[in-house]
Design a protein around this motif. Structure first.
Motif, short mmCIF file in Angstrom:
data_model
loop_
_atom_site.label_atom_id
_atom_site.label_comp_id
_atom_site.label_asym_id
_atom_site.label_seq_id
_atom_site.Cartn_x
_atom_site.Cartn_y
_atom_site.Cartn_z
N TYR A 44 0.83 -1.20 0.00
CA TYR A 44 0.00 0.00 0.00
C TYR A 44 0.87 1.26 0.00
N ARG A 45 1.57 1.45 -1.09
CA ARG A 45 2.60 2.49 -1.15
C ARG A 45 2.03 3.88 -0.84
N SER A 46 0.81 4.13 -1.27
CA SER A 46 0.21 5.44 -0.98
C SER A 46 0.14 5.69 0.52
N ALA A 47 -0.23 4.63 1.26
CA ALA A 47 -0.33 4.77 2.72
C ALA A 47 1.05 5.03 3.33
N VAL A 48 2.09 4.43 2.77
CA VAL A 48 3.45 4.63 3.29
C VAL A 48 3.85 6.09 3.12
N PHE A 49 3.62 6.64 1.93
CA PHE A 49 3.99 8.04 1.68
C PHE A 49 3.14 9.00 2.53
N ASP A 129 8.21 -1.94 4.29
CA ASP A 129 7.41 -2.81 5.15
C ASP A 129 7.63 -2.51 6.63
N MET A 130 8.19 -1.33 6.92
CA MET A 130 8.36 -0.87 8.30
C MET A 130 7.35 0.24 8.59
N ARG A 131 6.84 0.26 9.80
CA ARG A 131 5.92 1.32 10.21
C ARG A 131 6.46 1.99 11.46
N LEU A 132 6.60 3.30 11.40
CA LEU A 132 7.05 4.05 12.58
C LEU A 132 5.95 4.06 13.62
N SER A 133 6.33 3.88 14.88
CA SER A 133 5.36 3.98 15.97
C SER A 133 4.89 5.42 16.09
N THR A 158 10.28 -4.04 16.35
CA THR A 158 9.41 -5.13 16.79
C THR A 158 8.88 -5.88 15.57
N SER A 159 8.48 -7.12 15.79
CA SER A 159 7.93 -7.93 14.71
C SER A 159 6.47 -7.56 14.46
N GLN A 160 5.88 -8.21 13.49
CA GLN A 160 4.47 -7.98 13.18
C GLN A 160 3.58 -8.32 14.36
N ARG A 161 4.06 -9.25 15.19
CA ARG A 161 3.31 -9.65 16.40
C ARG A 161 3.73 -8.85 17.63
N MET A 162 4.42 -7.73 17.38
CA MET A 162 4.84 -6.81 18.43
C MET A 162 5.84 -7.43 19.40
N GLU A 163 6.61 -8.38 18.93
CA GLU A 163 7.67 -8.97 19.74
C GLU A 163 8.95 -8.15 19.55
N SER A 164 9.60 -7.82 20.65
CA SER A 164 10.84 -7.04 20.57
C SER A 164 11.93 -7.85 19.91
N LEU A 165 12.67 -7.23 19.01
CA LEU A 165 13.73 -7.92 18.29
C LEU A 165 15.09 -7.56 18.91
N PRO A 166 16.02 -8.51 18.91
CA PRO A 166 17.36 -8.24 19.46
C PRO A 166 18.18 -7.41 18.47
N SER A 247 8.00 -1.01 13.54
CA SER A 247 7.61 -2.42 13.51
C SER A 247 7.50 -2.88 12.06
N TYR A 248 7.60 -4.19 11.86
CA TYR A 248 7.49 -4.77 10.53
C TYR A 248 6.04 -5.12 10.22
N ASP A 249 5.64 -4.89 8.98
CA ASP A 249 4.33 -5.33 8.52
C ASP A 249 4.35 -6.80 8.13
N GLY A 250 5.48 -7.26 7.67
CA GLY A 250 5.61 -8.64 7.23
C GLY A 250 6.64 -9.39 8.05
N GLU A 251 7.20 -10.42 7.46
CA GLU A 251 8.18 -11.23 8.16
C GLU A 251 9.48 -10.46 8.37
N VAL A 252 10.12 -10.71 9.49
CA VAL A 252 11.40 -10.09 9.78
C VAL A 252 12.46 -10.72 8.88
N PRO A 253 13.24 -9.92 8.16
CA PRO A 253 14.25 -10.50 7.26
C PRO A 253 15.31 -11.28 8.03
N GLN A 254 15.71 -12.39 7.47
CA GLN A 254 16.73 -13.23 8.08
C GLN A 254 18.10 -12.85 7.53
N GLU A 255 19.09 -12.76 8.40
CA GLU A 255 20.44 -12.39 7.98
C GLU A 255 21.25 -13.63 7.63
#
Length: 335
Positions: A44-49, A129-133, A158-166, A247-255
């Motif tokens: 939803y690029r319009s929403a991001v902008f 796919d990131m949303r600022l709080s 945080t993840s999509q499920r609001m879990e804090s990421l290291p 927070s992420y809208d989708g899956e957290v990218p794996q490194e």
């Protein structure tokens, strides 16, 4: 073989700029520009902008995917769809510019290209796919960032499920082996070896002075860590802000932390040099221990070693410490 860049944006990338018909003067606009990186779906690029504009950003640079190869009707349709999407968005959001690469780029090269296209002193790098709080970038935080004048202030994620990421990346030595230990950020202003997923608010002048991201390192993990660790070696700081959240809208990218050719370059540039008196050096004798662990043939390994040795020599007086000192003194450094 690609040479390690000595100065920022040494390798020019082919690209076009679309949009940006409305641009405020430096006196009118915010000192912050957003570089928006894109991956996966359109989210939803319009929403991001709209969200970024509502947060007070009047300068946004969206880094697009390179055009698909022209072979086949499907690729052609995809290219037409991308062009139509960008043209439509540029009309709806006249303050947004779209940077369209004409070649495949690493993530670091995308950011380098964005930094070269803006003159703002501060640059916020985010993914689509990131949303600022809400209230994440308060005026108080923005003022503090400008006062502290760090190379980069990284967000707590945080993840999509609001879990804090290291997101605090701490260097450590385990059985004489270097490694990065991801930890949760519990203290505002904690240092980190690199900004997770490249996200953060960068001081553009310091970024350019550091040389930006190394385009010869293709693996995103090692490219990001190379940037961050070089910053520490050269006396710059990357710190986390607990009030700067996204927070992420989708899956957290794996490194991908596998020891590939990108790791070889990271190792030689950051871990192998020694700091003596007031300069760094990559001793020729270190090639003997490097070769069997490099996974490369002797000629290929020696070629890369000499290339990095030359780079270290050119930048020898920019080092203020070596990797051993950074790792051993990390805890006091946190304070």
């Amino acid at each position: 073989m690609n040479s390690i860049p000595i100065i920022f944006n040494e390798r020019k990338v082919s690209h076009t700029i679309v949009g940006g018909s409305v641009k405020k003067s430096d006196d009118e606009g915010s000192p912050f520009t957003v570089i928006l990186l894109n991956r996966g779906g359109r989210y939803y690029r319009s929403a991001v902008f709209q969200s970024l504009e509502s947060a007070g950003f009047d300068s946004i640079l969206s880094i697009e995917s390179p055009p698909a190869p022209s072979s086949g009707s499907g690729a052609g349709a995809s290219l037409v769809s991308q062009s139509y999407d960008i043209e439509n968005l540029s009309i709806r959001f006249p303050s947004v510019r779209f940077l369209v690469p004409l070649e495949n780029l690493t993530i670091g090269e995308m950011i380098n290209a964005g930094m070269a296209e803006t003159s703002s002193p501060w640059v916020l790098v985010l993914w689509n796919d990131m949303r600022l709080s809400q209230g994440a970038l308060s005026q108080r935080l923005m003022s503090r960032i400008q006062e502290e004048n760090l190379l980069c202030t990284a967000p707590v994620l945080t993840s999509q499920r609001m879990e804090s990421l290291p997101v605090q990346m701490v260097p450590a030595l385990k059985n004489k082996r270097f490694q990065i230990e991801p930890m949760p950020c519990i203290k505002d202003g904690s240092p980190t070896s690199y900004p997770f997923d490249f996200a953060g608010i960068y001081n553009r002048e310091r970024f350019i002075r550091l040389g930006g991201f190394d385009h010869t390192i293709s693996n995103p993990y090692w490219q990001n860590l190379d940037f961050g660790f070089r910053a520490s070696l050269w006396g710059e700081q990357i710190r986390l802000s607990t009030s700067f959240r996204a927070s992420y809208d989708g899956e957290v990218p794996q490194e991908d932390i596998s020891s590939d050719r990108s790791y070889v370059r990271f190792y030689l540039k950051n871990l192998a040099p020694s700091f003596r008196k007031d300069e760094a050096v990559l001793p020729l004798v270190r090639f003997l221990s490097f070769l069997p662990r490099s996974g490369l043939g002797i000629f290929d390994a020696f070629s890369i070693f000499l290339q990095v040795r030359k780079w270290v020599h050119v930048n020898r007086y920019r080092f203020s410490r070596d990797a051993v000192e950074i790792t051993r003194n990390w805890e006091p450094f946190i304070q």
